[in-house]
Scaffold this motif. Sequence first.
Motif, PDB file in Angstrom:
ATOM      1  N   SER A 119      54.749  47.591  49.193  1.00 40.91           N
ATOM      2  CA  SER A 119      53.746  46.723  48.818  1.00 40.91           C
ATOM      3  C   SER A 119      53.599  46.345  47.211  1.00 40.91           C
ATOM      4  O   SER A 119      54.204  47.258  46.453  1.00 40.91           O
ATOM      5  N   PRO A 120      52.992  45.481  46.809  1.00 40.44           N
ATOM      6  CA  PRO A 120      52.860  45.295  45.522  1.00 40.44           C
ATOM      7  C   PRO A 120      51.794  46.249  44.812  1.00 40.44           C
ATOM      8  O   PRO A 120      50.903  46.589  45.522  1.00 40.44           O
ATOM      9  N   ARG A 121      51.872  46.381  43.656  1.00 40.16           N
ATOM     10  CA  ARG A 121      51.035  47.604  43.144  1.00 40.16           C
ATOM     11  C   ARG A 121      49.959  46.645  42.538  1.00 40.16           C
ATOM     12  O   ARG A 121      49.889  45.413  41.975  1.00 40.16           O
ATOM     13  N   ARG A 122      48.700  47.179  42.877  1.00 40.36           N
ATOM     14  CA  ARG A 122      47.430  46.485  42.364  1.00 40.36           C
ATOM     15  C   ARG A 122      46.551  47.448  41.553  1.00 40.36           C
ATOM     16  O   ARG A 122      46.225  48.405  42.152  1.00 40.36           O
ATOM     17  N   GLY A 123      46.058  46.830  40.613  1.00 43.81           N
ATOM     18  CA  GLY A 123      45.172  48.163  39.710  1.00 43.81           C
ATOM     19  C   GLY A 123      43.943  47.832  40.139  1.00 43.81           C
ATOM     20  O   GLY A 123      43.383  46.768  40.600  1.00 43.81           O
ATOM     21  N   GLY A 124      42.996  48.439  39.328  1.00 49.83           N
ATOM     22  CA  GLY A 124      41.624  48.309  39.581  1.00 49.83           C
ATOM     23  C   GLY A 124      40.952  49.588  39.460  1.00 49.83           C
ATOM     24  O   GLY A 124      41.390  50.922  39.195  1.00 49.83           O
ATOM     25  N   ARG A 125      39.475  49.618  39.249  1.00 50.63           N
ATOM     26  CA  ARG A 125      38.682  50.925  39.354  1.00 50.63           C
ATOM     27  C   ARG A 125      37.915  51.007  40.473  1.00 50.63           C
ATOM     28  O   ARG A 125      37.566  49.902  41.063  1.00 50.63           O
ATOM     29  N   ALA A 126      37.118  51.997  40.523  1.00 51.50           N
ATOM     30  CA  ALA A 126      36.145  52.109  41.699  1.00 51.50           C
ATOM     31  C   ALA A 126      35.052  51.277  41.385  1.00 51.50           C
ATOM     32  O   ALA A 126      34.566  51.113  40.009  1.00 51.50           O
ATOM     33  N   PRO A 127      34.330  50.553  42.231  1.00 55.40           N
ATOM     34  CA  PRO A 127      33.216  49.836  41.974  1.00 55.40           C
ATOM     35  C   PRO A 127      31.831  50.445  41.678  1.00 55.40           C
ATOM     36  O   PRO A 127      31.730  51.626  41.937  1.00 55.40           O
ATOM     37  N   GLU A 128      31.095  49.957  40.807  1.00 58.06           N
ATOM     38  CA  GLU A 128      29.811  50.446  40.403  1.00 58.06           C
ATOM     39  C   GLU A 128      28.706  50.053  41.551  1.00 58.06           C
ATOM     40  O   GLU A 128      28.216  49.027  41.633  1.00 58.06           O
TER      41      GLU A 128
ATOM     42  N   TRP B 181      28.822  41.414  45.986  1.00 58.07           N
ATOM     43  CA  TRP B 181      30.180  40.636  45.925  1.00 58.07           C
ATOM     44  C   TRP B 181      31.056  41.292  47.075  1.00 58.07           C
ATOM     45  O   TRP B 181      31.660  40.686  47.801  1.00 58.07           O
ATOM     46  N   ILE B 182      30.647  42.723  47.025  1.00 54.82           N
ATOM     47  CA  ILE B 182      31.598  43.420  48.033  1.00 54.82           C
ATOM     48  C   ILE B 182      31.176  42.907  49.465  1.00 54.82           C
ATOM     49  O   ILE B 182      31.983  42.546  50.321  1.00 54.82           O
ATOM     50  N   GLY B 183      29.721  42.747  49.617  1.00 49.16           N
ATOM     51  CA  GLY B 183      29.217  42.375  50.846  1.00 49.16           C
ATOM     52  C   GLY B 183      29.997  41.049  51.295  1.00 49.16           C
ATOM     53  O   GLY B 183      30.189  40.729  52.462  1.00 49.16           O
ATOM     54  N   ARG B 184      29.775  40.133  50.348  1.00 48.74           N
ATOM     55  CA  ARG B 184      30.386  38.552  50.505  1.00 48.74           C
ATOM     56  C   ARG B 184      31.986  38.888  51.044  1.00 48.74           C
ATOM     57  O   ARG B 184      32.539  38.103  52.076  1.00 48.74           O
TER      58      ARG B 184
ATOM     59  N   LEU C 222      39.240  48.502  45.136  1.00 48.96           N
ATOM     60  CA  LEU C 222      39.526  48.595  43.882  1.00 48.96           C
ATOM     61  C   LEU C 222      38.874  47.327  43.361  1.00 48.96           C
ATOM     62  O   LEU C 222      38.851  46.149  43.788  1.00 48.96           O
ATOM     63  N   TRP C 223      37.997  47.575  42.038  1.00 54.38           N
ATOM     64  CA  TRP C 223      37.434  46.603  41.618  1.00 54.38           C
ATOM     65  C   TRP C 223      38.022  46.389  40.268  1.00 54.38           C
ATOM     66  O   TRP C 223      38.467  47.192  39.248  1.00 54.38           O
TER      67      TRP C 223
ATOM     68  N   THR D 156      37.844  39.531  38.815  1.00 53.00           N
ATOM     69  CA  THR D 156      38.240  38.993  40.059  1.00 53.00           C
ATOM     70  C   THR D 156      37.387  39.681  41.226  1.00 53.00           C
ATOM     71  O   THR D 156      37.508  39.263  42.522  1.00 53.00           O
ATOM     72  N   GLY D 157      36.643  40.741  40.789  1.00 51.69           N
ATOM     73  CA  GLY D 157      35.947  41.575  41.830  1.00 51.69           C
ATOM     74  C   GLY D 157      36.844  42.475  42.740  1.00 51.69           C
ATOM     75  O   GLY D 157      37.857  42.997  42.380  1.00 51.69           O
ATOM     76  N   PRO D 158      36.313  42.777  44.091  1.00 52.52           N
ATOM     77  CA  PRO D 158      36.941  43.794  44.652  1.00 52.52           C
ATOM     78  C   PRO D 158      38.172  43.245  45.622  1.00 52.52           C
ATOM     79  O   PRO D 158      38.425  42.027  45.668  1.00 52.52           O
TER      80      PRO D 158
END
Length: 336
Positions: free
Chosen positions: A112-121, A130-133, A218-219, A223-225
């Motif tokens: 798979s492609p690597r995708r970065g991000g951090r844990a959501p607040e 945003w996660i709910g949507r 990943l947040w 671009t959000g989650p």
Amino acid sequence: MPSAAARHPYETLTPDAVLDALASVGLYGDGRLLALSSYENRVYQVHLEDPYEGESVVVAKFYRPNRWTEGQILEEHDFAAELLQAEVPAVAPLAPQGRTLHRHGDFFFSVSPRRGGRAPELDDAEVLEWIGRYLARLHLVGGRRPFVLRPALDLASFGEEPRDWLLSHDAIPLDVQGDWERQCALALARIATALAASRDAGVRLLRLHGDCHPGNILWTPDTGPHFVDLDDARTGPAVQDLWMLLSGDRSQRQRQLGALVDGYEQLREFDRAELALIEPLRTLRLIHYSAWLARRWDDPAFPHAFPWFGSSDYWRGQVQMLEEQLEAMDEPALMV
């Protein structure tokens, strides 16, 4: 628990074996290899000599042997592709040589492609909305058609069978076994009642992420989650993908749930009858988790990562948690 004497298949998955697997599908690593955090499978970040479809760094996932069939894994991949096509932010496998699933030695693997991000607040209401949507968008896709081969999240597979396995394999110390078995029986009876009530209320089942805890989101600020790791994708009620994002005391969980549902209902209706399933689903996960640890004890990574597992103190803690869950299942459901 199973004996650790026999050599585990993952012990053969050396860095050279990982690179050989990738080379077998025309992807050549430059030697930079990083093991990522994963216990159920083995996952590696690999730098490629030449980019593939614009990706110079990929993630190779080696599935645990004998957990899923080839067809079940391909259903996971098909679901991920559907999500991507619907512009739901999920990470789907690449298809070198025209296939998303490959075999090398004892292992199925994907890239798979690597995708970065951090844990959501998760204490931020806007983040939760945003996660709910995005969960609503995931469920709109999930509701289009059922899984054919992948199992459902149900009482039998997540509660009764794990309990029976633990007891038949003497995984629980005798000084705690009777207490655990009694509390587990009470909990499973309560869960059965809740699931029957949800069926009577017409709660709909659909394809889920299945393991939607904060570590699998990943947040990125712009671009959000985006959702990763569909390995536990199953059929179940929509609330299964919401409740693991709730934490804290009842008032905190109430606020978090309200924000999630506010976002969710901008795109998809949320059935309030599912709220009564939050604590039963949490209790099923508790039982299933202990059996998962016991079943994986022959994997050298598990004793190293979970040294506290299996002691009388651990199981006494499980008895206490089951008692607390029985109380939680007696409380009124959270409301939104």
